[in-house]
Write an enzyme that holds these catalytic residues in place. Structure first.
Site, PDB file in Angstrom:
ATOM      1  N   GLU A  28       0.869  -1.179   0.000  1.00 31.72           N
ATOM      2  CA  GLU A  28       0.000   0.000   0.000  1.00 31.72           C
ATOM      3  C   GLU A  28       0.899   1.220   0.000  1.00 31.72           C
ATOM      4  O   GLU A  28       1.703   1.404   0.911  1.00 31.72           O
ATOM      5  CB  GLU A  28      -0.882   0.008   1.247  1.00 31.72           C
ATOM      6  CG  GLU A  28      -1.882  -1.123   1.278  1.00 31.72           C
ATOM      7  CD  GLU A  28      -2.680  -1.175   2.577  1.00 31.72           C
ATOM      8  OE1 GLU A  28      -2.222  -0.625   3.604  1.00 31.72           O
ATOM      9  OE2 GLU A  28      -3.756  -1.791   2.564  1.00 31.72           O
ATOM     10  N   HIS A  61      13.048  23.794  -5.078  1.00 31.55           N
ATOM     11  CA  HIS A  61      11.847  24.554  -5.439  1.00 31.55           C
ATOM     12  C   HIS A  61      10.858  24.649  -4.279  1.00 31.55           C
ATOM     13  O   HIS A  61      10.783  23.752  -3.451  1.00 31.55           O
ATOM     14  CB  HIS A  61      11.115  23.882  -6.605  1.00 31.55           C
ATOM     15  CG  HIS A  61      11.958  23.702  -7.820  1.00 31.55           C
ATOM     16  ND1 HIS A  61      11.712  22.719  -8.741  1.00 31.55           N
ATOM     17  CD2 HIS A  61      13.048  24.358  -8.280  1.00 31.55           C
ATOM     18  CE1 HIS A  61      12.604  22.786  -9.718  1.00 31.55           C
ATOM     19  NE2 HIS A  61      13.430  23.765  -9.456  1.00 31.55           N
ATOM     20  N   LYS A  71       4.001  17.809   0.077  1.00 29.16           N
ATOM     21  CA  LYS A  71       4.247  16.790  -0.943  1.00 29.16           C
ATOM     22  C   LYS A  71       4.493  15.443  -0.294  1.00 29.16           C
ATOM     23  O   LYS A  71       5.108  15.355   0.767  1.00 29.16           O
ATOM     24  CB  LYS A  71       5.480  17.155  -1.777  1.00 29.16           C
ATOM     25  CG  LYS A  71       5.348  18.456  -2.527  1.00 29.16           C
ATOM     26  CD  LYS A  71       6.636  18.816  -3.232  1.00 29.16           C
ATOM     27  CE  LYS A  71       6.467  20.152  -3.956  1.00 29.16           C
ATOM     28  NZ  LYS A  71       7.717  20.588  -4.561  1.00 29.16           N
ATOM     29  N   TYR A 131       4.847  12.417  -7.177  1.00 28.97           N
ATOM     30  CA  TYR A 131       4.561  13.179  -5.968  1.00 28.97           C
ATOM     31  C   TYR A 131       3.115  13.643  -5.949  1.00 28.97           C
ATOM     32  O   TYR A 131       2.575  14.111  -6.934  1.00 28.97           O
ATOM     33  CB  TYR A 131       5.526  14.343  -5.773  1.00 28.97           C
ATOM     34  CG  TYR A 131       5.761  15.240  -6.957  1.00 28.97           C
ATOM     35  CD1 TYR A 131       5.226  16.516  -6.998  1.00 28.97           C
ATOM     36  CD2 TYR A 131       6.547  14.829  -8.023  1.00 28.97           C
ATOM     37  CE1 TYR A 131       5.464  17.357  -8.062  1.00 28.97           C
ATOM     38  CE2 TYR A 131       6.791  15.657  -9.097  1.00 28.97           C
ATOM     39  CZ  TYR A 131       6.244  16.923  -9.106  1.00 28.97           C
ATOM     40  OH  TYR A 131       6.474  17.758 -10.184  1.00 28.97           O
ATOM     41  N   GLU A 142       6.171  30.578  -7.500  1.00 32.08           N
ATOM     42  CA  GLU A 142       7.288  29.636  -7.400  1.00 32.08           C
ATOM     43  C   GLU A 142       8.612  30.365  -7.186  1.00 32.08           C
ATOM     44  O   GLU A 142       8.850  31.446  -7.713  1.00 32.08           O
ATOM     45  CB  GLU A 142       7.382  28.781  -8.658  1.00 32.08           C
ATOM     46  CG  GLU A 142       8.423  27.690  -8.519  1.00 32.08           C
ATOM     47  CD  GLU A 142       8.458  26.757  -9.702  1.00 32.08           C
ATOM     48  OE1 GLU A 142       8.785  25.591  -9.483  1.00 32.08           O
ATOM     49  OE2 GLU A 142       8.175  27.188 -10.836  1.00 32.08           O
ATOM     50  N   LYS A 168      16.013  27.347 -14.990  1.00 30.94           N
ATOM     51  CA  LYS A 168      15.378  27.810 -13.753  1.00 30.94           C
ATOM     52  C   LYS A 168      16.256  27.465 -12.548  1.00 30.94           C
ATOM     53  O   LYS A 168      16.449  28.280 -11.657  1.00 30.94           O
ATOM     54  CB  LYS A 168      13.989  27.189 -13.611  1.00 30.94           C
ATOM     55  CG  LYS A 168      13.284  27.524 -12.314  1.00 30.94           C
ATOM     56  CD  LYS A 168      11.845  27.055 -12.250  1.00 30.94           C
ATOM     57  CE  LYS A 168      11.648  25.624 -12.607  1.00 30.94           C
ATOM     58  NZ  LYS A 168      10.261  25.160 -12.430  1.00 30.94           N
ATOM     59  N   ASP A 169      16.777  26.242 -12.526  1.00 34.28           N
ATOM     60  CA  ASP A 169      17.606  25.827 -11.402  1.00 34.28           C
ATOM     61  C   ASP A 169      18.936  26.588 -11.378  1.00 34.28           C
ATOM     62  O   ASP A 169      19.437  26.930 -10.319  1.00 34.28           O
ATOM     63  CB  ASP A 169      17.853  24.318 -11.448  1.00 34.28           C
ATOM     64  CG  ASP A 169      16.578  23.523 -11.216  1.00 34.28           C
ATOM     65  OD1 ASP A 169      15.703  24.017 -10.476  1.00 34.28           O
ATOM     66  OD2 ASP A 169      16.450  22.425 -11.769  1.00 34.28           O
TER      67      ASP A 169
END
Length: 181
Positions: A28, A61, A71, A131, A142, A168-169
């Site tokens: 599960e 992020h 998350k 996620y 963001e 972006k990173d």
């Protein structure tokens, strides 16, 4: 499932009970009642999946304000080092991080509450990463903190020259410039 606390308040490593035999395995991956008994109520509204190759680093992020996200992350295929960074200014662990290996072999999950930055680097040839999130993606809120920010000091397990980063990173801000919680 076993719910293990980490050095960061609210961040949990979740170890499922895996049932294996000659046919394969079963476990599960999420059970709302059990999850809420250990962690508390979280209303996951969306599940995302990404595929990345060796050396891809995604993060660090987060979304600001009322668009922040909790998350629950795991790896379906491959292996990553997953990182959560405490951005809650009033927290005794502000700017500290935890790093956890997530893989298709160990089947661990990491729960990351709101108020954290998140990132991972892929250690296997390929990784499929999923996620669950409790809030919609809002690009206008963001923020990205540099993966190599010296105030945080994440010890990534691969050399920088092997990392693959998005624009972006690469353009991430320093922790001191980020609008933390």
């Amino acid at each position: 499932m076993e719910y293990r606390t980490t050095a960061l308040e609210g961040v949990y490593i979740i170890e499922p009970r895996v049932f294996e035999d000659s046919r394969g395995y079963f476990f599960e991956s999420f059970k709302k009642e059990e999850f809420e008994a250990h962690i508390g109520p979280v209303d996951f509204i969306q599940e995302n999946e990404s595929k990345s190759s060796y050396g891809v680093l995604r993060g660090l992020h987060f979304q600001r304000g009322d668009k922040s996200q909790a998350k629950l992350v795991r790896v379906v295929k491959g292996k990553v080092i997953d990182v959560a960074v405490d951005l809650r200014r009033q927290s005794p662990t502000f700017a500290q991080y935890v790093a956890v290996e997530l893989s298709d072999e160990n089947k661990r999950q990491l729960y990351i509450p709101r108020g954290m930055a998140h990132g991972f680097v892929v250690l296997s040839q390929e990784a499929i990463f999923t996620y669950k999130v409790d809030n919609v993606y809002a690009p206008e809120t963001e923020c990205c903190i540099r993966y190599d920010d010296s105030a945080i000091g994440v010890q990534w397990p691969i050399p920088t020259h092997e990392m693959l980063l998005s624009d972006k990173d690469l353009k991430g801000v320093a922790l001191q410039e980020a609008e933390c919680f």
